[in-house]
Scaffold this motif. Structure first.
Motif, PDB file in Angstrom:
ATOM      1  N   CYS A  99      83.766  21.932  25.433  1.00 41.89           N
ATOM      2  CA  CYS A  99      82.764  20.917  25.089  1.00 41.89           C
ATOM      3  C   CYS A  99      82.771  19.740  26.055  1.00 41.89           C
ATOM      4  CB  CYS A  99      83.038  20.353  23.696  1.00 41.89           C
ATOM      5  SG  CYS A  99      82.994  21.559  22.405  1.00 41.89           S
ATOM      6  N   LYS A 100      81.619  19.086  26.125  1.00 42.32           N
ATOM      7  CA  LYS A 100      81.512  17.880  26.947  1.00 42.32           C
ATOM      8  C   LYS A 100      82.272  16.720  26.326  1.00 42.32           C
ATOM      9  CE  LYS A 100      76.928  18.993  28.699  1.00 42.32           C
ATOM     10  NZ  LYS A 100      75.526  18.599  28.725  1.00 42.32           N
ATOM     11  N   GLN A 101      82.234  16.613  24.998  1.00 42.78           N
ATOM     12  CA  GLN A 101      82.851  15.484  24.312  1.00 42.78           C
ATOM     13  C   GLN A 101      83.685  15.988  23.143  1.00 42.78           C
ATOM     14  OE1 GLN A 101      80.034  12.734  22.597  1.00 42.78           O
ATOM     15  NE2 GLN A 101      81.598  11.218  22.147  1.00 42.78           N
ATOM     16  N   VAL A 102      84.943  15.560  23.095  1.00 50.71           N
ATOM     17  CA  VAL A 102      85.849  15.903  22.006  1.00 50.71           C
ATOM     18  C   VAL A 102      86.392  14.597  21.453  1.00 50.71           C
ATOM     19  CG1 VAL A 102      87.988  17.087  21.363  1.00 50.71           C
ATOM     20  CG2 VAL A 102      86.468  18.103  23.068  1.00 50.71           C
ATOM     21  N   ALA A 103      86.443  14.499  20.139  1.00 53.14           N
ATOM     22  CA  ALA A 103      86.995  13.301  19.512  1.00 53.14           C
ATOM     23  C   ALA A 103      87.902  13.710  18.369  1.00 53.14           C
ATOM     24  CB  ALA A 103      85.875  12.406  19.001  1.00 53.14           C
ATOM     25  N   VAL A 104      88.932  12.904  18.170  1.00 52.11           N
ATOM     26  CA  VAL A 104      89.830  13.068  17.041  1.00 52.11           C
ATOM     27  C   VAL A 104      89.814  11.753  16.279  1.00 52.11           C
ATOM     28  CG1 VAL A 104      92.192  13.553  16.300  1.00 52.11           C
ATOM     29  CG2 VAL A 104      91.289  14.662  18.365  1.00 52.11           C
ATOM     30  N   VAL A 105      89.492  11.821  14.997  1.00 53.80           N
ATOM     31  CA  VAL A 105      89.530  10.653  14.131  1.00 53.80           C
ATOM     32  C   VAL A 105      90.759  10.816  13.252  1.00 53.80           C
ATOM     33  CG1 VAL A 105      88.347   9.339  12.335  1.00 53.80           C
ATOM     34  CG2 VAL A 105      87.027  10.387  14.194  1.00 53.80           C
ATOM     35  N   THR A 106      91.772  10.001  13.535  1.00 55.88           N
ATOM     36  CA  THR A 106      93.043  10.121  12.840  1.00 55.88           C
ATOM     37  C   THR A 106      93.188   9.019  11.792  1.00 55.88           C
ATOM     38  OG1 THR A 106      94.208   8.746  14.435  1.00 55.88           O
ATOM     39  CG2 THR A 106      94.165  11.105  14.872  1.00 55.88           C
ATOM     40  N   LYS A 120     100.084  15.457  25.829  1.00 51.13           N
ATOM     41  CA  LYS A 120      99.183  16.132  26.765  1.00 51.13           C
ATOM     42  C   LYS A 120      97.717  15.772  26.516  1.00 51.13           C
ATOM     43  CE  LYS A 120     102.284  19.934  27.667  1.00 51.13           C
ATOM     44  NZ  LYS A 120     102.607  21.319  27.377  1.00 51.13           N
ATOM     45  N   LEU A 121      97.415  15.261  25.337  1.00 48.54           N
ATOM     46  CA  LEU A 121      96.040  14.836  25.047  1.00 48.54           C
ATOM     47  C   LEU A 121      95.598  13.744  26.021  1.00 48.54           C
ATOM     48  CD1 LEU A 121      95.957  14.638  21.141  1.00 48.54           C
ATOM     49  CD2 LEU A 121      95.150  16.493  22.618  1.00 48.54           C
ATOM     50  N   LYS A 122      96.551  12.933  26.464  1.00 45.55           N
ATOM     51  CA  LYS A 122      96.236  11.814  27.364  1.00 45.55           C
ATOM     52  C   LYS A 122      95.712  12.286  28.710  1.00 45.55           C
ATOM     53  CE  LYS A 122      99.632   8.968  25.103  1.00 45.55           C
ATOM     54  NZ  LYS A 122     101.025   8.693  25.006  1.00 45.55           N
ATOM     55  N   THR A 123      95.964  13.537  29.063  1.00 45.19           N
ATOM     56  CA  THR A 123      95.506  14.069  30.347  1.00 45.19           C
ATOM     57  C   THR A 123      94.079  14.622  30.287  1.00 45.19           C
ATOM     58  OG1 THR A 123      96.370  16.295  29.920  1.00 45.19           O
ATOM     59  CG2 THR A 123      97.887  14.711  30.948  1.00 45.19           C
ATOM     60  N   LEU A 124      93.518  14.688  29.096  1.00 48.19           N
ATOM     61  CA  LEU A 124      92.184  15.268  28.918  1.00 48.19           C
ATOM     62  C   LEU A 124      91.142  14.160  28.968  1.00 48.19           C
ATOM     63  CD1 LEU A 124      93.115  17.671  25.988  1.00 48.19           C
ATOM     64  CD2 LEU A 124      93.015  18.212  28.432  1.00 48.19           C
ATOM     65  N   SER A 125      90.331  14.153  30.013  1.00 50.04           N
ATOM     66  CA  SER A 125      89.404  13.040  30.249  1.00 50.04           C
ATOM     67  C   SER A 125      88.229  13.003  29.275  1.00 50.04           C
ATOM     68  CB  SER A 125      88.879  13.096  31.680  1.00 50.04           C
ATOM     69  OG  SER A 125      88.159  14.299  31.882  1.00 50.04           O
ATOM     70  N   ASN A 126      87.895  14.116  28.636  1.00 52.89           N
ATOM     71  CA  ASN A 126      86.748  14.138  27.731  1.00 52.89           C
ATOM     72  C   ASN A 126      87.155  14.040  26.254  1.00 52.89           C
ATOM     73  OD1 ASN A 126      87.866  16.727  27.723  1.00 52.89           O
ATOM     74  ND2 ASN A 126      85.906  17.719  27.359  1.00 52.89           N
ATOM     75  N   VAL A 127      88.380  13.589  26.003  1.00 57.05           N
ATOM     76  CA  VAL A 127      88.886  13.471  24.629  1.00 57.05           C
ATOM     77  C   VAL A 127      89.066  11.998  24.268  1.00 57.05           C
ATOM     78  CG1 VAL A 127      90.810  13.987  23.064  1.00 57.05           C
ATOM     79  CG2 VAL A 127      90.041  15.713  24.703  1.00 57.05           C
ATOM     80  N   GLN A 128      88.492  11.621  23.134  1.00 54.72           N
ATOM     81  CA  GLN A 128      88.705  10.291  22.565  1.00 54.72           C
ATOM     82  C   GLN A 128      89.565  10.451  21.312  1.00 54.72           C
ATOM     83  OE1 GLN A 128      84.990   8.485  21.476  1.00 54.72           O
ATOM     84  NE2 GLN A 128      84.107   8.682  23.503  1.00 54.72           N
ATOM     85  N   VAL A 129      90.454   9.483  21.081  1.00 54.19           N
ATOM     86  CA  VAL A 129      91.253   9.479  19.859  1.00 54.19           C
ATOM     87  C   VAL A 129      91.044   8.138  19.176  1.00 54.19           C
ATOM     88  CG1 VAL A 129      93.561   9.673  18.860  1.00 54.19           C
ATOM     89  CG2 VAL A 129      92.973  11.042  20.880  1.00 54.19           C
ATOM     90  N   TRP A 130      90.569   8.195  17.940  1.00 56.04           N
ATOM     91  CA  TRP A 130      90.288   7.009  17.136  1.00 56.04           C
ATOM     92  C   TRP A 130      91.215   6.997  15.936  1.00 56.04           C
ATOM     93  CZ3 TRP A 130      86.888   3.331  18.657  1.00 56.04           C
ATOM     94  CH2 TRP A 130      86.003   3.677  19.682  1.00 56.04           C
ATOM     95  N   LYS A 131      91.770   5.834  15.648  1.00 55.98           N
ATOM     96  CA  LYS A 131      92.680   5.669  14.514  1.00 55.98           C
ATOM     97  C   LYS A 131      92.049   4.708  13.504  1.00 55.98           C
ATOM     98  CE  LYS A 131      97.201   3.652  13.473  1.00 55.98           C
ATOM     99  NZ  LYS A 131      98.361   2.964  14.083  1.00 55.98           N
ATOM    100  N   LEU A 132      91.971   5.151  12.260  1.00 61.10           N
ATOM    101  CA  LEU A 132      91.495   4.296  11.177  1.00 61.10           C
ATOM    102  C   LEU A 132      92.698   3.613  10.523  1.00 61.10           C
ATOM    103  CD1 LEU A 132      88.831   6.598   9.534  1.00 61.10           C
ATOM    104  CD2 LEU A 132      88.419   4.301  10.418  1.00 61.10           C
ATOM    105  N   SER A 133      92.545   2.358  10.175  1.00 55.47           N
ATOM    106  CA  SER A 133      93.653   1.630   9.547  1.00 55.47           C
ATOM    107  C   SER A 133      93.918   2.181   8.148  1.00 55.47           C
ATOM    108  CB  SER A 133      93.341   0.136   9.457  1.00 55.47           C
ATOM    109  OG  SER A 133      92.374  -0.094   8.448  1.00 55.47           O
TER     110      SER A 133
END
Length: 176
Positions: A99-106, A120-133
């Motif tokens: 995919c062009k865009q991958v996101a993880v909502v944690t 290793k997720l940090k090496t993937l340029s098309n991955v965003q990681v979002w953290k909810l409080s």
């Protein structure tokens, strides 16, 4: 006899003054018997963050090779792959290749540990990681009903989701 999923419906109105995105979305979600209301509501927030008419909820807890949400183009090619929770690193890497865009909502107490363990997720340029409080995810269930009317307002980076009887300040942190 196996337990069946419970269907929830949400009319979500988004007014994002930061990105000038405005829209009404009619969402239908199946709550898996093993899923919590908290996770169901996080899926709604994940939808809101990446809202698009073509974005769809999947059978992610019934089908382990699917994310919580995805978006396909007119040819059926995956464009967005959105995970909710703390997915396996290999699943995210595979999605990143497709995919062009991958996101993880944690969300939850173990997010920081999960993120360190999956470096290793940090090496993937098309991955965003979002953290909810934790405060956000603990307050979200008070907005939940089998049929919901939700209003999301975004202004100056502040997210507020309003239901019939309550409102919740949504606190996001982008880890990646």
């Amino acid at each position: 006899m196996a337990l069946k999923a419970t269907i929830y419906k949400a009319d979500l109105n988004i007014a994002n003054m930061d990105t000038h995105q405005y829209g009404d979305y009619q969402l239908t979600m199946a709550l898996h018997p093993s899923e919590t209301i908290e996770r169901l509501m996080v899926r709604i927030l994940a939808y809101a963050r990446f809202a698009d008419d073509a974005l769809e909820f999947t059978k992610d807890l019934f089908e382990t090779d699917e994310p919580a949400l995805w978006q396909k183009d007119l040819t059926g090619q995956l464009i967005k792959w959105i995970e909710v929770g703390s997915p396996d690193e290999d699943k995210v890497k595979k999605a990143s290749a497709r995919c062009k865009q991958v996101a993880v909502v944690t969300y939850g107490n173990s997010v920081d540990e999960w993120y360190k363990r999956n470096s290793k997720l940090k090496t993937l340029s098309n991955v965003q990681v979002w953290k909810l409080s934790t405060a956000t995810t603990e307050a979200l269930p008070q907005l939940c009903a089998r049929t919901m009317q939700l209003q999301l307002n975004v202004m100056d980076g502040e997210w507020t989701i309003i239901g019939d009887d309550a409102q919740v300040l949504v606190e996001w942190e982008q880890l990646q």
